[in-house]
Design an enzyme around this catalytic site. Sequence first.
Site, PDB file in Angstrom:
ATOM      1  N   HIS A  44       0.616  58.427  50.894  1.00  0.00           N
ATOM      2  CA  HIS A  44      -0.232  59.186  51.821  1.00  0.00           C
ATOM      3  C   HIS A  44      -0.180  58.601  53.235  1.00  0.00           C
ATOM      4  O   HIS A  44      -1.032  58.916  54.071  1.00  0.00           O
ATOM      5  CB  HIS A  44      -1.676  59.298  51.313  1.00  0.00           C
ATOM      6  CG  HIS A  44      -1.789  60.228  50.136  1.00  0.00           C
ATOM      7  ND1 HIS A  44      -2.273  61.506  50.228  1.00  0.00           N
ATOM      8  CD2 HIS A  44      -1.425  60.074  48.835  1.00  0.00           C
ATOM      9  CE1 HIS A  44      -2.234  62.087  49.028  1.00  0.00           C
ATOM     10  NE2 HIS A  44      -1.714  61.235  48.166  1.00  0.00           N
ATOM     11  N   GLY A 141       6.098  69.233  38.126  1.00  0.00           N
ATOM     12  CA  GLY A 141       4.705  68.772  38.097  1.00  0.00           C
ATOM     13  C   GLY A 141       4.561  67.287  37.783  1.00  0.00           C
ATOM     14  O   GLY A 141       3.465  66.800  37.532  1.00  0.00           O
ATOM     15  N   GLY A 143       5.274  64.775  39.811  1.00  0.00           N
ATOM     16  CA  GLY A 143       5.105  63.917  40.986  1.00  0.00           C
ATOM     17  C   GLY A 143       6.413  63.274  41.420  1.00  0.00           C
ATOM     18  O   GLY A 143       6.417  62.307  42.178  1.00  0.00           O
ATOM     19  N   SER A 145       8.817  65.142  42.879  1.00  0.00           N
ATOM     20  CA  SER A 145       9.343  66.036  43.926  1.00  0.00           C
ATOM     21  C   SER A 145      10.353  67.053  43.440  1.00  0.00           C
ATOM     22  O   SER A 145      11.391  67.260  44.073  1.00  0.00           O
ATOM     23  CB  SER A 145       9.989  65.217  45.045  1.00  0.00           C
ATOM     24  OG  SER A 145       9.018  64.637  45.809  1.00  0.00           O
ATOM     25  N   SER A 146      10.035  67.721  42.356  1.00  0.00           N
ATOM     26  CA  SER A 146      10.949  68.764  41.882  1.00  0.00           C
ATOM     27  C   SER A 146      11.059  69.900  42.906  1.00  0.00           C
ATOM     28  O   SER A 146      12.139  70.441  43.120  1.00  0.00           O
ATOM     29  CB  SER A 146      10.486  69.305  40.533  1.00  0.00           C
ATOM     30  OG  SER A 146       9.169  69.788  40.637  1.00  0.00           O
ATOM     31  N   ASP A 191       9.117  63.225  51.056  1.00  0.00           N
ATOM     32  CA  ASP A 191       9.923  63.617  49.897  1.00  0.00           C
ATOM     33  C   ASP A 191      11.276  64.192  50.311  1.00  0.00           C
ATOM     34  O   ASP A 191      12.314  63.855  49.731  1.00  0.00           O
ATOM     35  CB  ASP A 191       9.147  64.620  49.039  1.00  0.00           C
ATOM     36  CG  ASP A 191       7.797  64.078  48.606  1.00  0.00           C
ATOM     37  OD1 ASP A 191       7.630  62.846  48.600  1.00  0.00           O
ATOM     38  OD2 ASP A 191       6.907  64.879  48.291  1.00  0.00           O
ATOM     39  N   TYR A 243      -5.481  66.766  47.670  1.00  0.00           N
ATOM     40  CA  TYR A 243      -4.502  66.334  48.669  1.00  0.00           C
ATOM     41  C   TYR A 243      -4.971  66.743  50.071  1.00  0.00           C
ATOM     42  O   TYR A 243      -5.023  65.923  50.992  1.00  0.00           O
ATOM     43  CB  TYR A 243      -3.131  66.935  48.352  1.00  0.00           C
ATOM     44  CG  TYR A 243      -2.015  66.409  49.227  1.00  0.00           C
ATOM     45  CD1 TYR A 243      -1.216  65.355  48.804  1.00  0.00           C
ATOM     46  CD2 TYR A 243      -1.764  66.951  50.484  1.00  0.00           C
ATOM     47  CE1 TYR A 243      -0.192  64.860  49.607  1.00  0.00           C
ATOM     48  CE2 TYR A 243      -0.757  66.473  51.292  1.00  0.00           C
ATOM     49  CZ  TYR A 243       0.032  65.429  50.845  1.00  0.00           C
ATOM     50  OH  TYR A 243       1.029  64.940  51.643  1.00  0.00           O
TER      51      TYR A 243
HETATM   52  C1  GLA Z   1       3.366  64.209  48.136  1.00  0.00           C
HETATM   53  C2  GLA Z   1       3.748  64.765  49.498  1.00  0.00           C
HETATM   54  C3  GLA Z   1       4.279  63.662  50.400  1.00  0.00           C
HETATM   55  C4  GLA Z   1       3.348  62.457  50.445  1.00  0.00           C
HETATM   56  C5  GLA Z   1       2.941  62.050  49.044  1.00  0.00           C
HETATM   57  C6  GLA Z   1       1.906  60.969  49.064  1.00  0.00           C
HETATM   58  O1  GLA Z   1       4.490  63.770  47.440  1.00  0.00           O
HETATM   59  O2  GLA Z   1       4.734  65.762  49.348  1.00  0.00           O
HETATM   60  O3  GLA Z   1       4.511  64.186  51.688  1.00  0.00           O
HETATM   61  O4  GLA Z   1       2.239  62.725  51.256  1.00  0.00           O
HETATM   62  O5  GLA Z   1       2.444  63.138  48.295  1.00  0.00           O
HETATM   63  O6  GLA Z   1       2.439  59.796  49.558  1.00  0.00           O
END
Ligand code: GLA
Length: 398
Positions: A44, A141, A143, A145-146, A191, A243
């Site tokens: 974040h 889903g 986490g 980054s699919s 990501d 988020y």
């Molecule tokens: C997700 C968002 C990113 C980043 C992370 C947290 O993956 O896509 O841009 O903010 O959460 O670090």
Amino acid sequence: MSISGSKDHAARVAALREKFTKTFGHHPEGIWRAPGRVNLIGEHTDYNMGYVLPFAIDKNALVAIRRKSQLEPESQSLDFASTYGGGETLAVTSITVDELVPRAVPGWAAYPAAVVWALNQVQGVELSGFELLVDSDVPVGSGLSSSHAMEVGTIVALNDLYALGLSHTQMALLTQRAENEFVGAPTGIMDQSASLMSQAQHALFLDCRSMDAQNVPLPLAQEDAVILVMDTRVEHSHVDGGYAARRRSCEQACEVLGVDALRDVARVDDLVAIDDPVIRRRAKHIVTENQRVLDTVKVLNEADLAAVGQLLYQSHVSMRDDYEISSEELDAAVEAAMGAGAIGARMTGGGFGGSAIALIKRDQVQSVSQAVLTAFEQAGYVQPNIFTVVADEGAGRA
Ligand code: GLA
């Protein structure tokens, strides 16, 4: 070895080519690959203009494309298919370029559609119809980054095919715009950058304000260490909820402090001006997390994995207690891994579900995995999906 050279990869590419021809009745013009990512540390911090340290993983989206000629019927239509549902015959979603309206495309097709929309906002770019087939082994889903893998696969393909000449940074910013404005998820720049700019066996040290990027060697192989992913299979989404609320807290903190971004706050003591204890705690996570990224880069360069592990765990505690984005399952995975002797562990990605990672010795894969499985079983959680990942290279031709 990078997965791009592996036998499995070649077989997947060949199968995708065949599927494409079967689905659309034409051969693709090419196939591109874009990896998912694990964030080693720096959570974040991206939308706070700070530092992140992710790496691309050996799980990716493959994107096959053929542009239509102006003479073909439906030349303005974007025809999207994916192998997600499996089955012999793939469903095709068709949208004309004029129908690309932010937030109006449901399901996974929103991601490639968003990229076309974002590219068409660029002066001088006017994409017309094409056929696209995606095959991804990044768990949805999780986490990892699919969705960004799919967006990056689409943009690198279109950048090549239409000879757009976009740099990695431009592509990262455009996919972020696609995600923010078209899909409607207020996510940062990490990501996409990881998927585009990573190098095998390195993590990407990115300054999210200047977009300066450095590939930092990950001394895992020489230390007999690996990264274990523990996907809780509790799906998360960034389109709404927690988020966006965290982002708002950071903006409120900036207003009180009179700074452009929390990146500009050097010390936790500077946060005393924030009265609201929740906002102050959240800002504290960002300030301390930025420092942990810098410290991690330093100790990685010294190949001091014990120190890396400590920083990973401190990062988890900060996300759990200060930023409040962890979950029972993520905490259980981290604690079970640490209890079984992991060097370090933390949740990774946006939080509220998804995956945790553990830095472990190679000979601990079985014992740590078993400890996590047992902890989940005892707590009555869904069985997690546990696997090791390798730091792979960023997107390109498959
Ligand atoms: C997700 C968002 C990113 C980043 C992370 C947290 O993956 O896509 O841009 O903010 O959460 O670090």
